[in-house]
Scaffold this motif. Structure first.
Motif, mmCIF file in Angstrom:
data_model
loop_
_atom_site.group_PDB
_atom_site.id
_atom_site.type_symbol
_atom_site.label_atom_id
_atom_site.label_comp_id
_atom_site.label_asym_id
_atom_site.label_seq_id
_atom_site.Cartn_x
_atom_site.Cartn_y
_atom_site.Cartn_z
ATOM 1 N N GLY A 295 -14.458 -3.392 -4.283
ATOM 2 C CA GLY A 295 -13.197 -2.854 -4.524
ATOM 3 C C GLY A 295 -12.422 -3.580 -3.367
ATOM 4 N N ARG A 296 -11.381 -3.486 -3.815
ATOM 5 C CA ARG A 296 -10.598 -4.950 -3.100
ATOM 6 C C ARG A 296 -10.302 -4.384 -1.579
ATOM 7 N N PHE B 220 -4.482 3.452 -1.346
ATOM 8 C CA PHE B 220 -5.126 3.795 -2.855
ATOM 9 C C PHE B 220 -6.844 2.629 -2.362
ATOM 10 N N MET B 221 -6.786 2.264 -1.812
ATOM 11 C CA MET B 221 -8.592 2.074 -1.721
ATOM 12 C C MET B 221 -8.711 2.006 0.253
ATOM 13 N N ASP C 135 -3.191 -7.509 -6.758
ATOM 14 C CA ASP C 135 -3.301 -5.612 -6.109
ATOM 15 C C ASP C 135 -4.160 -5.049 -6.629
ATOM 16 N N ASN D 134 -6.366 -2.139 -8.093
ATOM 17 C CA ASN D 134 -7.783 -0.781 -7.972
ATOM 18 C C ASN D 134 -8.992 -2.065 -8.723
ATOM 19 N N HIS E 267 -8.313 -3.402 -13.192
ATOM 20 C CA HIS E 267 -6.840 -2.121 -12.846
ATOM 21 C C HIS E 267 -6.059 -2.587 -13.087
ATOM 22 N N ARG F 174 -1.844 -2.705 -10.774
ATOM 23 C CA ARG F 174 -1.907 -2.225 -9.871
ATOM 24 C C ARG F 174 -2.228 -0.026 -9.068
ATOM 25 N N PRO F 175 -2.181 0.186 -8.408
ATOM 26 C CA PRO F 175 -1.640 1.937 -8.671
ATOM 27 C C PRO F 175 -0.698 2.110 -8.974
ATOM 28 N N HIS G 94 -2.298 4.553 -11.153
ATOM 29 C CA HIS G 94 -3.888 5.658 -10.289
ATOM 30 C C HIS G 94 -3.598 7.292 -10.583
#
Length: 313
Positions: A101-102, A113-114, A165, A167, A271, A273-274, A300
């Motif tokens: 993931g990021r 969130f990540m 940025d 997810n 994805h 952004r959250p 999210h």
């Protein structure tokens, strides 16, 4: 230019985007899928990544399972064979995978969130190679979204802040070889739709990927060597009120010798952004249809809702 104007589009990202945007859009509206040539991901990088993926999956089971994160929803590291299943499926998919993931700096407002990535120490160059591939996937995905924006009549940079940025997750995927007479035609990944914005897939040259047409028929997706298969995810479908289709698809075992060997692929789930709120685009609302567009929801919250449905959260 495109290779077809009546089937799944095969377009080149080396062409000006405004010359391929409507063919991309047609294909995404009709099939939810398109094939992308000249995507800019170096073949040397792809070859290196494929070799390291196979090297990792060849490790002993107990070594791989040491990188499984219980309660992590499969977001990072290793997910063992027989864990994930399609929504409403009665059996688990026949696959194992690894997620990258990021990576966000400490204190970043979206860091909560990540999760942090984990990296296998047993495979030299793994972190460097897949960090490089992640960035290359993201750049190619951004270009595809520019084309989609042009097709929708939006500013070509419309999607840039929505995915900044984001997810996004890169999956290294292995379908183990099957045995017996039932191997030919067996379903390795049950019929499902992707959750995310768009998916970019390397490794679909091996026969088996099929999409469900609007007429209810299964249609094989057969890209040329080295091309990306791109499909619309549920988030983009929701944003466009179904104008761009998130199409049900599956992976079946091919016939012949290929049915008895492992299958490898690398999808990149791009994805939003959250904190991006998925709210139907005004241009995609038909006031005369009598149906209300879906309620706004953050990407999210939508992601977590869907992960619970497939057994990963």
């Amino acid at each position: 230019m495109t290779d077809s104007n009546t089937d799944i589009a095969v377009v080149s990202l080396a062409q000006p985007l405004d010359s391929i945007a409507d063919e991309l859009g047609r294909s995404f509206q009709q099939y939810g899928f398109a094939v992308i040539r000249d995507h800019g991901i170096p073949q040397e990088l792809i070859d290196r990544a494929e070799a390291l993926s196979k090297q990792f999956f060849a490790l002993p089971d107990e070594v791989k399972r040491a990188y499984h994160i219980p309660g992590g929803g499969g977001a990072r590291g290793y997910t063992p064979f027989g864990t994930e299943k399609a929504k409403d499926a009665k059996v688990h998919d026949l696959k194992e995978f690894w997620h990258v993931g990021r990576e966000l700096p400490e204190g970043h407002p979206l860091a909560e969130f990540m999760a942090d990535n984990v990296w296998p120490s047993e495979v030299a160059g793994f972190r460097e190679t897949f960090s490089e591939l992640y960035a290359a996937f993201e750049e190619a995905g951004g270009r595809v979204l520019e084309g989609i924006a042009l097709h929708l009549g939006l500013d070509r940079e419309f999607f840039a802040p929505t995915i900044e940025d984001g997810n996004s997750v890169m999956r290294l995927l292995r379908y183990p070889p099957l045995e017996g007479e039932e191997a030919e035609g067996a379903v390795r990944a049950a019929a499902h739709g992707d959750i995310n914005t768009i998916t970019l897939l390397l490794g679909a040259e091996e026969a088996g990927l099929e999409l469900l047409t609007a007429q209810g028929d299964w249609k094989a997706v057969a890209p040329p060597e080295g091309a990306l298969v791109v499909n619309v995810g549920d988030m983009l479908d929701r944003l466009t009120n179904g104008k761009l289709r998130s199409t049900t698809h599956r992976v079946v075992n091919p016939r012949g010798d290929a049915a008895y060997r492992a299958r490898y692929s690398m999808p990149f789930f791009l994805h939003f952004r959250p904190d991006y709120v998925i709210e139907t685009l005004p241009s995609c609302i038909d006031a005369d249809s009598g149906t209300k567009p879906p309620e706004p929801i953050s990407s999210h919250d939508y992601l977590m809702q869907r992960l619970r449905e497939i057994g990963l959260a």
